[in-house]
Design a protein around this motif. Structure first.
Motif, PDB file in Angstrom:
ATOM      1  N   VAL A 101      12.410   0.545  -3.229  1.00 44.29           N
ATOM      2  CA  VAL A 101      13.312  -0.531  -2.792  1.00 44.29           C
ATOM      3  C   VAL A 101      13.250  -0.676  -1.269  1.00 44.29           C
ATOM      4  O   VAL A 101      13.205  -1.797  -0.744  1.00 44.29           O
ATOM      5  CB  VAL A 101      14.757  -0.265  -3.286  1.00 44.29           C
ATOM      6  N   LEU A 102      13.215   0.436  -0.573  1.00 43.71           N
ATOM      7  CA  LEU A 102      13.107   0.379   0.888  1.00 43.71           C
ATOM      8  C   LEU A 102      11.792  -0.254   1.332  1.00 43.71           C
ATOM      9  O   LEU A 102      11.755  -0.982   2.339  1.00 43.71           O
ATOM     10  CB  LEU A 102      13.272   1.769   1.493  1.00 43.71           C
ATOM     11  N   ILE A 103      10.721   0.014   0.610  1.00 39.28           N
ATOM     12  CA  ILE A 103       9.433  -0.618   0.928  1.00 39.28           C
ATOM     13  C   ILE A 103       9.560  -2.135   0.766  1.00 39.28           C
ATOM     14  O   ILE A 103       9.128  -2.902   1.635  1.00 39.28           O
ATOM     15  CB  ILE A 103       8.307  -0.066   0.032  1.00 39.28           C
ATOM     16  N   ALA A 104      10.169  -2.569  -0.343  1.00 37.25           N
ATOM     17  CA  ALA A 104      10.330  -4.010  -0.576  1.00 37.25           C
ATOM     18  C   ALA A 104      11.223  -4.651   0.485  1.00 37.25           C
ATOM     19  O   ALA A 104      10.907  -5.740   0.993  1.00 37.25           O
ATOM     20  CB  ALA A 104      10.908  -4.235  -1.969  1.00 37.25           C
TER      21      ALA A 104
ATOM     22  N   ILE B  10       0.848  -1.209   0.000  1.00 37.39           N
ATOM     23  CA  ILE B  10       0.000   0.000   0.000  1.00 37.39           C
ATOM     24  C   ILE B  10       0.878   1.252   0.000  1.00 37.39           C
ATOM     25  O   ILE B  10       0.511   2.285  -0.549  1.00 37.39           O
ATOM     26  CB  ILE B  10      -0.973  -0.008   1.205  1.00 37.39           C
ATOM     27  N   ALA B  11       2.051   1.142   0.583  1.00 37.66           N
ATOM     28  CA  ALA B  11       2.979   2.282   0.643  1.00 37.66           C
ATOM     29  C   ALA B  11       3.472   2.686  -0.740  1.00 37.66           C
ATOM     30  O   ALA B  11       4.023   3.773  -0.907  1.00 37.66           O
ATOM     31  CB  ALA B  11       4.151   1.952   1.554  1.00 37.66           C
ATOM     32  N   MET B  12       3.297   1.820  -1.731  1.00 39.14           N
ATOM     33  CA  MET B  12       3.698   2.179  -3.100  1.00 39.14           C
ATOM     34  C   MET B  12       2.785   3.245  -3.698  1.00 39.14           C
ATOM     35  O   MET B  12       3.220   4.007  -4.560  1.00 39.14           O
ATOM     36  CB  MET B  12       3.702   0.936  -3.993  1.00 39.14           C
ATOM     37  N   LEU B  13       1.531   3.293  -3.252  1.00 33.86           N
ATOM     38  CA  LEU B  13       0.591   4.269  -3.806  1.00 33.86           C
ATOM     39  C   LEU B  13       1.069   5.709  -3.602  1.00 33.86           C
ATOM     40  O   LEU B  13       1.185   6.459  -4.586  1.00 33.86           O
ATOM     41  CB  LEU B  13      -0.813   4.072  -3.234  1.00 33.86           C
ATOM     42  N   PRO B  14       1.385   6.131  -2.363  1.00 35.20           N
ATOM     43  CA  PRO B  14       1.894   7.503  -2.231  1.00 35.20           C
ATOM     44  C   PRO B  14       3.225   7.706  -2.961  1.00 35.20           C
ATOM     45  O   PRO B  14       3.497   8.802  -3.456  1.00 35.20           O
ATOM     46  CB  PRO B  14       2.050   7.719  -0.723  1.00 35.20           C
ATOM     47  N   THR B  15       4.022   6.661  -3.070  1.00 33.49           N
ATOM     48  CA  THR B  15       5.296   6.774  -3.783  1.00 33.49           C
ATOM     49  C   THR B  15       5.062   7.123  -5.248  1.00 33.49           C
ATOM     50  O   THR B  15       5.687   8.037  -5.791  1.00 33.49           O
ATOM     51  CB  THR B  15       6.093   5.454  -3.668  1.00 33.49           C
ATOM     52  N   ILE B  16       4.140   6.422  -5.873  1.00 33.90           N
ATOM     53  CA  ILE B  16       3.831   6.674  -7.290  1.00 33.90           C
ATOM     54  C   ILE B  16       3.182   8.041  -7.477  1.00 33.90           C
ATOM     55  O   ILE B  16       3.561   8.808  -8.378  1.00 33.90           O
ATOM     56  CB  ILE B  16       2.938   5.551  -7.844  1.00 33.90           C
ATOM     57  N   VAL B  17       2.230   8.365  -6.620  1.00 37.53           N
ATOM     58  CA  VAL B  17       1.518   9.650  -6.739  1.00 37.53           C
ATOM     59  C   VAL B  17       2.477  10.823  -6.543  1.00 37.53           C
ATOM     60  O   VAL B  17       2.478  11.781  -7.329  1.00 37.53           O
ATOM     61  CB  VAL B  17       0.346   9.723  -5.731  1.00 37.53           C
ATOM     62  N   PHE B  18       3.313  10.745  -5.526  1.00 39.15           N
ATOM     63  CA  PHE B  18       4.240  11.847  -5.277  1.00 39.15           C
ATOM     64  C   PHE B  18       5.346  11.928  -6.323  1.00 39.15           C
ATOM     65  O   PHE B  18       5.848  13.014  -6.606  1.00 39.15           O
ATOM     66  CB  PHE B  18       4.803  11.794  -3.860  1.00 39.15           C
ATOM     67  N   ALA B  19       5.720  10.804  -6.915  1.00 36.31           N
ATOM     68  CA  ALA B  19       6.699  10.843  -8.009  1.00 36.31           C
ATOM     69  C   ALA B  19       6.125  11.621  -9.191  1.00 36.31           C
ATOM     70  O   ALA B  19       6.805  12.466  -9.789  1.00 36.31           O
ATOM     71  CB  ALA B  19       7.079   9.432  -8.430  1.00 36.31           C
ATOM     72  N   ALA B  20       4.860  11.356  -9.525  1.00 35.54           N
ATOM     73  CA  ALA B  20       4.215  12.073 -10.629  1.00 35.54           C
ATOM     74  C   ALA B  20       4.067  13.554 -10.292  1.00 35.54           C
ATOM     75  O   ALA B  20       4.309  14.433 -11.140  1.00 35.54           O
ATOM     76  CB  ALA B  20       2.854  11.451 -10.938  1.00 35.54           C
ATOM     77  N   LEU B  21       3.674  13.855  -9.063  1.00 32.15           N
ATOM     78  CA  LEU B  21       3.507  15.250  -8.641  1.00 32.15           C
ATOM     79  C   LEU B  21       4.845  15.980  -8.641  1.00 32.15           C
ATOM     80  O   LEU B  21       4.939  17.127  -9.108  1.00 32.15           O
ATOM     81  CB  LEU B  21       2.879  15.288  -7.250  1.00 32.15           C
ATOM     82  N   ASP B  22       5.876  15.331  -8.165  1.00 35.76           N
ATOM     83  CA  ASP B  22       7.221  15.913  -8.142  1.00 35.76           C
ATOM     84  C   ASP B  22       7.674  16.222  -9.573  1.00 35.76           C
ATOM     85  O   ASP B  22       8.191  17.311  -9.850  1.00 35.76           O
ATOM     86  CB  ASP B  22       8.182  14.942  -7.461  1.00 35.76           C
ATOM     87  N   ALA B  23       7.472  15.282 -10.480  1.00 32.49           N
ATOM     88  CA  ALA B  23       7.853  15.506 -11.881  1.00 32.49           C
ATOM     89  C   ALA B  23       7.061  16.663 -12.480  1.00 32.49           C
ATOM     90  O   ALA B  23       7.597  17.454 -13.264  1.00 32.49           O
ATOM     91  CB  ALA B  23       7.632  14.237 -12.698  1.00 32.49           C
ATOM     92  N   TYR B  24       5.794  16.785 -12.097  1.00 35.17           N
ATOM     93  CA  TYR B  24       4.973  17.894 -12.593  1.00 35.17           C
ATOM     94  C   TYR B  24       5.529  19.236 -12.112  1.00 35.17           C
ATOM     95  O   TYR B  24       5.651  20.181 -12.898  1.00 35.17           O
ATOM     96  CB  TYR B  24       3.524  17.717 -12.132  1.00 35.17           C
ATOM     97  N   TYR B  25       5.874  19.319 -10.837  1.00 36.96           N
ATOM     98  CA  TYR B  25       6.438  20.563 -10.317  1.00 36.96           C
ATOM     99  C   TYR B  25       7.772  20.896 -10.973  1.00 36.96           C
ATOM    100  O   TYR B  25       8.060  22.056 -11.276  1.00 36.96           O
ATOM    101  CB  TYR B  25       6.603  20.509  -8.800  1.00 36.96           C
TER     102      TYR B  25
END
Length: 148
Positions: free
Chosen positions: A137-140, A63-78
Motif C-alpha cells: 500500500v505504501l508503494i502504491a 519494481i519495489a513490489m518484487l522484493p516485497t513478494i519475495v521477502f513475504a514468501a521467505l518470511d512465511a518460510y522462516y
C-alpha cells in the motif's frame, strides 16, 4: 554374566538439556531470520523508491513490489520452519513426560509437520500479510503522490 547398567532418562540429563537447547537455538534463529526478512524488505523497497524518484520514472515504482513478494514468501518460510521446530520441541517434551523417549528422539533434530501447509498458514498470519500488504500500500501511495 555382564549386567547392563541403565540410567533413567530425566529432565536433568545433560544430553536432554543439550537437545532442548539445540532446538531452542534453531527456533530463535528462524525468528531472527523472519525479522531480518522484514528489515531487508524495507531497506530494498526504500532504495528502489528513492532511485525511481531520483530518476523521475514513477512507472518503475512497481519494481519495489518484487522484493516485497519475495521477502513475504521467505518470511512465511522462516515462520513455517519455526513452527515446525516448535512442534518438534513440544513432541520431545511430551515424550519426555510420558517416559516414551528413545535414543532416536534424543539424537535427531528434525522439523515436524508439513512445511508447505505450515508456510501457507504463516502467510495467513497477521505478522506476514499485515506487514507486507502495508508495504505494498505504501508503494502504491508513494507512486501516486510523491513520485507521480
Amino acid at each position: 554374566m555382564v549386567e547392563e547398567q541403565r540410567t533413567a532418562i530425566d529432565g536433568e540429563s545433560a544430553s536432554i538439556q543439550t537437545h532442548l537447547s539445540i532446538i531452542q537455538n534453531i527456533i530463535q534463529r528462524m525468528a531472527d531470520n523472519s525479522s531480518a526478512s522484514k528489515t531487508w524488505c524495507v531497506t530494498l523497497v526504500s532504495a528502489v523508491l528513492v532511485i525511481v524518484a531520483d530518476k523521475g520514472k514513477p512507472e518503475y515504482a512497481w519494481i519495489a513490489m518484487l522484493p516485497t513478494i519475495v521477502f513475504a514468501a521467505l518470511d512465511a518460510y522462516y515462520l513455517a520452519l519455526e513452527k515446525s521446530f516448535r512442534n518438534s520441541y513440544n513432541d520431545f517434551i511430551a515424550k519426555l513426560h510420558n517416559k516414551t523417549l528413545t535414543a532416536e528422539d534424543l539424537y535427531s533434530v528434525a522439523p515436524k509437520g508439513n512445511i508447505s501447509q505450515l508456510q501457507f498458514q504463516a502467510m495467513k498470519s497477521f505478522s506476514v500479510w499485515g506487514f507486507y500488504i502495508s508495504i505494498a500500500v505504501l508503494i502504491a501511495i508513494t507512486k501516486a503522490t510523491a513520485i507521480g
